[in-house]
Design an enzyme around this catalytic site. Structure first.
Site, PDB file in Angstrom:
ATOM      1  N   CYS A   1     -37.146  60.339  39.135  1.00  0.00           N
ATOM      2  CA  CYS A   1     -37.375  61.606  38.433  1.00  0.00           C
ATOM      3  C   CYS A   1     -36.150  62.506  38.565  1.00  0.00           C
ATOM      4  O   CYS A   1     -35.172  62.135  39.212  1.00  0.00           O
ATOM      5  CB  CYS A   1     -38.572  62.333  39.041  1.00  0.00           C
ATOM      6  SG  CYS A   1     -40.008  61.259  39.266  1.00  0.00           S
TER       7      CYS A   1
HETATM    8  N1  GLN Z   1     -42.345  57.359  42.906  1.00  0.00           N
HETATM    9  C1  GLN Z   1     -42.621  58.575  42.228  1.00  0.00           C
HETATM   10  C2  GLN Z   1     -43.528  58.390  41.031  1.00  0.00           C
HETATM   11  O1  GLN Z   1     -43.967  57.347  40.715  1.00  0.00           O
HETATM   12  C3  GLN Z   1     -41.346  59.261  41.815  1.00  0.00           C
HETATM   13  C4  GLN Z   1     -40.660  58.461  40.781  1.00  0.00           C
HETATM   14  C5  GLN Z   1     -39.301  58.941  40.475  1.00  0.00           C
HETATM   15  O2  GLN Z   1     -38.585  59.559  41.271  1.00  0.00           O
HETATM   16  N2  GLN Z   1     -38.924  58.555  39.328  1.00  0.00           N
HETATM   17  O3  GLN Z   1     -43.820  59.342  40.394  1.00  0.00           O
END
Ligand code: GLN
Length: 230
Positions: A2
């Protein structure tokens, strides 16, 4: 992974931080520049801010670019402390509004950029969602944010593949960790921005080195290496 962004300083509109910048979170939701894992962040978003000391959130499981209501209202939401994120869900994780950051314990707003094996987390309490980030957030809340650096080093030791970039704020203090992904900082005369990647081409952006803790309050910024750093 994210992308997240935090602001601590003079009151600003959420739109000015999240939607308006040329490479801001809105653009990062479909065209991030520094993202190492995942191509876009279309699995949800969240914008949190402090309103007279009270954390308030607007979260969704839809792409940020599709939300005309938020775009219309965000210009009117002003705060001196903002935490916002766009999400690219890790495979196998639920896609629901409660899985989008920021998470809260009623005092802090917290975002996680990364991945962690939930099975290794010694959490005894309840999390907002079964997503790994929510379980990690609940563990961090239970340990207290003063222990953020040691909690992250501990989790990093339990899961060697974890990526643990955290961004958290409580209205008067903003904390972040780098552990496996990018983070940049922009110090302005009226406040400090921490973001997974720069939201514009201002030459004032600096990159935070990996495995560090950033602690911001009263425009004072402290950078500390995390235990377990190489
Ligand atoms: N693992 C977290 C999720 O599934 C964060 C994912 C991310 O950083 N893209 O939301």
């Amino acid at each position: 992974m994210c992308r997240h962004i935090g602001w601590l300083g003079a009151p600003r509109s959420v739109a000015a931080l999240v939607l308006d910048p040329s490479q801001g979170l809105l653009v990062q939701s479909y065209a991030p520049r520094r993202q190492k894992h995942g191509l876009m962040n279309a699995d949800g978003w969240g914008a949190g801010f402090f309103d007279d000391g009270v954390p308030r959130r607007w979260r969704s499981d839809k792409p940020l670019w599709g939300d005309a209501s938020f775009a219309s209202v965000a210009a009117a939401l002003r705060s001196g402390c903002v935490v916002a994120a766009v999400r690219s869900a890790t495979i196998g994780m639920p896609i629901e509004p409660s899985a989008s950051a920021p998470f809260t314990d009623g005092q802090w707003l917290l975002s996680h950029n990364g991945i962690v094996n939930r099975a290794v987390l010694p959490l005894t309490g309840v999390a907002e969602s079964t997503v790994d980030s929510a379980v990690l957030a609940a563990l961090i809340f239970s340990r207290g944010l003063d222990a953020l650096g040691s909690t992250i080093a501990e989790v990093g030791a339990l899961d060697a593949n974890a990526r643990l970039n955290i961004l958290a704020a409580n209205g008067s203090r903003m904390l972040a960790t780098t552990w496996g992904d990018t983070l940049s900082m922009l110090r302005l005369p009226d406040g400090v921005v921490l973001a997974s990647e720069p939201y514009d081409d201002d030459p004032g952006w600096t990159d935070i080195p990996d495995r560090h803790l950033v602690d911001v309050s009263d425009s004072r910024v402290e950078l500390t290496p995390l235990k377990g750093s190489v």
